[in-house]
Design a protein around this motif. Structure first.
Motif, PDB file in Angstrom:
ATOM      1  N   GLU A  10      19.756 -15.454  33.013  1.00  8.10           N
ATOM      2  CA  GLU A  10      19.248 -14.690  31.885  1.00  8.10           C
ATOM      3  C   GLU A  10      20.348 -13.827  31.269  1.00  8.10           C
ATOM      4  N   THR A  11      21.210 -13.272  32.126  1.00  9.59           N
ATOM      5  CA  THR A  11      22.335 -12.494  31.596  1.00  9.59           C
ATOM      6  C   THR A  11      23.243 -13.376  30.756  1.00  9.59           C
ATOM      7  N   LEU A  12      23.550 -14.552  31.280  1.00 15.54           N
ATOM      8  CA  LEU A  12      24.408 -15.473  30.526  1.00 15.54           C
ATOM      9  C   LEU A  12      23.706 -15.957  29.269  1.00 15.54           C
ATOM     10  N   ARG A  13      22.403 -16.122  29.319  1.00 13.62           N
ATOM     11  CA  ARG A  13      21.657 -16.557  28.134  1.00 13.62           C
ATOM     12  C   ARG A  13      21.797 -15.525  27.003  1.00 13.62           C
ATOM     13  N   HIS A  14      21.632 -14.234  27.350  1.00 12.09           N
ATOM     14  CA  HIS A  14      21.759 -13.186  26.336  1.00 12.09           C
ATOM     15  C   HIS A  14      23.184 -13.127  25.788  1.00 12.09           C
ATOM     16  N   LEU A  15      24.169 -13.308  26.667  1.00 15.31           N
ATOM     17  CA  LEU A  15      25.554 -13.300  26.201  1.00 15.31           C
ATOM     18  C   LEU A  15      25.821 -14.463  25.255  1.00 15.31           C
ATOM     19  N   MET A  16      25.308 -15.652  25.593  1.00 16.64           N
ATOM     20  CA  MET A  16      25.526 -16.824  24.748  1.00 16.64           C
ATOM     21  C   MET A  16      24.784 -16.701  23.418  1.00 16.64           C
TER      22      MET A  16
END
Length: 430
Positions: free
Chosen positions: A109-115
């Motif tokens: 989820e953290t990587l999703r928000h960053l992407m």
């Protein structure tokens, strides 16, 4: 949570409860229950309230960075790797690759928000829906016929579930053929197509889905299915749709039939496929009279059968096998022996056409001529059973012996058999 003068609504409600508790209007236990905290924490809040007032109830973490905040350098490194190597990866797969290959432990989820923030991923809610624009109807009857199979309990509780093969004209929406079959197979489509052509003639094209009956599952697509081969011989084009929406006319008709046709067969007392296939013509006429539309062109482009079109031969299963030097070939667990004639010997090493009709009758043809032959059934191969001497008797009992027969034998016969077996075993060991 909304804020009033720098204080959240939650903190304001908390201040009112603590204020009432400080005045003695409610007890500590009641305040703890209303705030859903322990009595110890209520006493702690009372001390802060007495010292600093309402501002003492504000969280002391206010304005400070989160303890779980992602380090900027780690986020920058992860985004750089995703941009360089995993730009077309989804967040879940990219997160796995970062963890396995680069030892970067981030949640998906953290990587999703960053992407999403970097423009490398578009969330599902923000994606534009795929459009399926309507296609204009063909102008002539028989120019395009949509076909599909619908698996349903057509006879409700009176019979087993089966498949209805539906042929609907694209220009008028008329039902041209209904055929009940056990399942959607090549043989069932052969039978339905034969009845259709005998009744209406040959259409210009059939429009179907990408089921294995119509389109070969091989990646190259060069191998034709039996249905494709038959339509090619009849000079009928087969078009395979890329989506269910592309042949929406027959899909919507299936839903209508699952309601209307089921109820009419209930009223008629029809509970088997044979009766339904015999009755369908009356239903088709009534349905078309009420719901079919007029085509833009009065021309009917169905073509009659050519004198060389043998439906029984074309709408059959065709295979080829190479003829051996002793005039034999194998197919379907059978050994076919051609009669020893000069014309048969001339075909040694060449491909022989094997035609199997819907009734299971097989013909061997070469250059359009039927080759006389005899048929032998090949023996079925039996694989050996590998067991040790300790489990041999159990395997034999399980595979070949009749346990009921053994149970019905007298005790003397069983004892004699066991004694003989022990004697043979002792002799084999010696």
């Amino acid at each position: 949570m909304g804020k009033v003068g720098g204080v959240t609504m939650q903190e304001k409600e908390r201040a009112e409860i603590i204020s009432a508790c400080a005045k003695g209007d409610i007890t500590v236990a009641v305040a703890a229950e209303q705030l859903d905290v322990t009595t110890r924490h209520v006493r702690r809040l009372l001390e802060r309230f007495s010292e600093d007032g309402v501002s003492g109830l504000t969280s002391r973490r206010w304005g400070k960075p989160s303890n779980n905040q992602l380090e900027p350098e780690l986020a920058k490194k992860a985004l750089q790797l995703v941009h360089e190597r995993y730009a077309d990866f989804g967040p879940t797969l990219a997160c796995e690759q970062l963890r396995v290959r680069h030892k970067l432990d981030l949640s998906k989820e953290t990587l999703r928000h960053l992407m999403i923030k970097a423009g490398l991923w578009i969330p599902k809610a923000a994606r534009s829906a795929k459009l399926h624009q309507p296609r204009e109807r063909r102008p002539c009857v028989g120019e395009l016929v949509q076909i599909d199979g619908s698996r349903h309990r057509w006879f409700e509780g009176r019979g087993e579930a089966c498949t209805l093969l539906v042929f609907v004209d694209d220009a008028t929406g008329k039902i041209l053929q209904l055929h009940f079959a056990e399942t959607e197979t090549t043989a069932s489509y052969f039978e339905a197509t034969r009845r259709y052509i005998e009744r209406h003639g040959k259409p210009q094209a059939f429009y179907a889905d990408r089921a294995a009956v119509f389109r070969s599952p091989m990646a190259t697509g060069r191998t034709r299915t039996q249905f494709q081969r038959a339509l090619d011989e009849l000079n009928i084009e087969l078009i395979c749709a890329n989506s269910p929406q592309a042949k929406g006319r027959v899909e919507r008709l299936n839903r209508t039939l699952q309601d209307r046709l089921v109820k009419e067969m209930r009223l008629e007392g029809i509970s088997d496929m044979a009766s339904a296939n015999a009755w369908c013509s009356a239903f088709i006429n009534r349905f078309n009279d009420g719901f079919a539309r007029v085509a833009r062109s009065p021309l009917d482009v169905h073509e009659p059968l050519h004198r060389n079109d043998n439906l029984a031969l074309i709408l059959a299963f065709h295979e080829t096998r190479k003829l051996s030097s002793n005039l034999t070939l194998q197919y379907g667990g059978q050994l076919y022996l051609l009669k020893d004639k000069p014309e048969a010997r001339a075909l040694i090493g060449q491909r022989i056409d094997i035609h199997t009709d819907l009734e299971g009758k097989t013909e061997l043809r070469a250059n359009g001529q039927v080759m006389p032959h005899t048929c032998l059934e090949l023996p079925k191969s039996v694989k050996p059973i590998l067991v040790d001497n300790k489990t041999l008797h159990h395997v034999v009992d399980k595979k070949t012996r009749n346990r009921n027969e053994r149970q019905n034998q007298s005790q003397n016969i069983i004892v004699k058999g066991v004694t003989a077996a022990r004697k043979m075993s002792a002799q084999s060991r010696v």
